[in-house]
Write an enzyme that holds these catalytic residues in place. Structure first.
Site, PDB file in Angstrom:
ATOM      1  N   CYS A 192      39.675  35.401  63.355  1.00 54.40           N
ATOM      2  CA  CYS A 192      39.838  36.489  64.035  1.00 54.40           C
ATOM      3  C   CYS A 192      40.838  36.493  65.184  1.00 54.40           C
ATOM      4  O   CYS A 192      41.649  37.512  65.584  1.00 54.40           O
ATOM      5  CB  CYS A 192      38.346  37.178  64.573  1.00 54.40           C
ATOM      6  SG  CYS A 192      37.557  36.066  65.861  1.00 54.40           S
ATOM      7  N   GLU A 247      32.758  41.807  69.184  1.00 54.69           N
ATOM      8  CA  GLU A 247      33.909  40.816  68.937  1.00 54.69           C
ATOM      9  C   GLU A 247      34.410  41.038  67.753  1.00 54.69           C
ATOM     10  O   GLU A 247      33.891  40.863  66.604  1.00 54.69           O
ATOM     11  CB  GLU A 247      33.191  39.465  68.743  1.00 54.69           C
ATOM     12  CG  GLU A 247      32.404  38.791  70.233  1.00 54.69           C
ATOM     13  CD  GLU A 247      33.262  38.937  71.354  1.00 54.69           C
ATOM     14  OE1 GLU A 247      34.428  39.072  71.534  1.00 54.69           O
ATOM     15  OE2 GLU A 247      32.552  38.688  72.322  1.00 54.69           O
TER      16      GLU A 247
END
Length: 472
Positions: A252, A218
């Site tokens: 993110c 990720e």
């Protein structure tokens, strides 16, 4: 995990302990898995205040409200979803055999992989440690978690809480610097999930490759927001600013830049200033706005803005406050005319700077996005259905929110993951359960079957049957 052994030796010992536990109980019952999930939920909720204090101390300023909303609520929702659906996820799934394999039966069994390695980042250390852990526990696995050294108080508290809640052969938390992280990623886990930068993700993948450890990465990248020609403009700006200022942009999936119809830049800036004033009144003294995590990260934000300005960009502060290095408070700012060659437009920003990129047509906006590495998230603000479908079909990203930012990560039925440079694999909900399971195919042949018709010697009956099978 704390002991006097060298880090690599201690990690090896912990992994051995968990592997032995897997061998003793290779397929934990749903009751056992559910009990662990409930214990994790209780641990988090009972220690919300302590976790908030640790995070506030690590960041310099981070409000308890952000912890509750963006970490604990999401974690609790994920646990609640697993408790509602996990028993059904465990059931074998019937699959078709095809006409010529009848009367055989086919199914897929979700089998625990074993020991899952989880590398959590500093920006949402609780959520991004607990989220994968929830999926790993629901799937019947053991887990080892490496916490970030950039949030040491939170990491140590989380280690203590996990130690009180779980036996070490089931869940263990590892703390330490980058060398410990490197040794952790080199362990022969049954699956390794890493959340962090693309640069470090490449190193993690190299380390895992030595053991052929499957990985879920990720990562991040430059997630665009597109304000379409038929968008509700003010609503779009409000949502983008909310997504950008949460955790001071240290997210993110934060909007990294905005593609805005040419000529609307000043309207965007004006609305953004009004929105920031509403969200964070008395900005300098406001306790809801998070500070930058370290001096190094603060200096990087200043460097990105200064380099862009030196190359002709204009920085538009969204408040009257100035960046304060002593407190690491960096107010949000919009940047216009930033050249594509500057670091601000090349690197994931991971902070409260927001470049605006004007476009003339939706085709131009789509081409701009597609000319860059595939992002972790894409945000589209548009009311015209045809335009929405065009962007969905003609761009590729890890996830999408339409007329919203960030919230696709909170949807329990949606997988979360990247694509290309923004990552690989996905988790959350059933997709996380499947990621941390071996979805094992099983074919069962009954005593009475026609298998002998397809065995040598291949005579007239075989060839007649083949002609029929190939014709149908």
């Amino acid at each position: 995990m704390k002991n006097d052994l060298p880090a690599a030796t201690a990690l090896d010992e912990t992994l051995r302990l968990q592997r032995e536990a897997c061998a003793r109980t290779p397929y934990p019952s749903w009751e056992m898995r559910a009990a662990q999930l409930r214990a994790l939920r209780t641990m988090l909720l009972d220690n919300a205040d302590a976790l908030a204090e640790a995070l506030d101390a690590d960041f310099g300023q981070r409000s308890k409200a952000e912890l509750l909303l963006s970490e604990l609520w999401l974690a609790k929702s994920e646990i609640d979803s697993a408790l509602r659906h996990g028993k059904r996820w465990m059931k074998p799934q019937r699959r078709a055999t095809g006409i010529w394999l009848r009367p055989a039966a086919a199914k897929v069994i979700a089998q625990p992989l074993g020991v899952i390695g989880i590398v959590a980042p500093w920006n949402y250390p609780i959520l991004l440690a607990v989220g994968p852990l929830i999926c790993a526990l629901a799937a019947g696995n053991r887990a080892m978690i490496k916490m970030s050294e950039l949030t040491p108080r939170t990491a140590e508290l989380f280690r203590q809480l996990i130690e009180r809640t779980f036996a070490p052969e089931h869940v263990t938390v590892v703390t330490g610097d980058a060398s410990v992280g490197a040794a952790f990623c080199a362990l022969p886990f049954d699956h390794l999930i890493f959340t962090g930068s693309t640069k470090i993700g490449r190193e993690v993948m190299r380390a895992a490759a030595a053991n052929l450890t499957p990985v879920t990465l990720e990562l991040g990248g430059k997630s665009p927001a597109i304000i379409g020609p038929h968008a509700r403009f003010d609503s779009a700006v409000d949502s983008i600013i909310a997504g950008k200022t949460l955790n001071a942009g240290q997210t993110c999936i934060a909007p990294d830049y905005v593609l805005v119809p040419r000529g609307a830049e000043q309207a965007f800036i004006a609305r953004a200033r009004a929105r920031v004033a509403r969200l964070y009144p008395d900005f300098v003294h406001n306790r809801d706005y998070t500070t930058i995590v370290t001096d190094r990260h603060f200096a990087r934000m200043e460097g990105l803005a200064q380099e862009a300005a030196a190359l002709g960009a204009v920085v538009h502060p969204l408040t009257a406050a100035q960046p304060d290095a002593s407190r690491r408070q960096f107010p949000p700012a919009v940047v216009t005319n930033a050249p594509d060659t500057c670091a601000l437009m090349q690197e994931e920003i991971f902070g409260p700077l927001l470049p605006l990129v004007p476009y003339d047509t939706l085709d131009d906006a789509i081409r701009y996005v597609n000319a860059r590495p595939r992002p972790l998230a894409l945000y589209l603000f548009e009311e015209e259905h045809i335009s929405v479908e065009r962007v969905l079909h003609e761009t590729l990203s890890g996830g999408v929110s339409v007329n919203e930012t960030l919230l696709h990560i909170a949807c329990e039925g949606l997988p979360f993951g990247g694509v290309g440079a923004s990552g690989m694999g996905a988790y959350h909900g059933y997709d996380g359960f499947a990621t941390f399971s071996k979805m094992k195919p099983v074919l069962t042949q009954p005593r009475l079957n026609a298998r002998s018709l397809l065995l040598p010697p291949y005579g007239r009956r075989f060839h007649a049957l083949m002609r029929l099978m190939l014709r149908l």
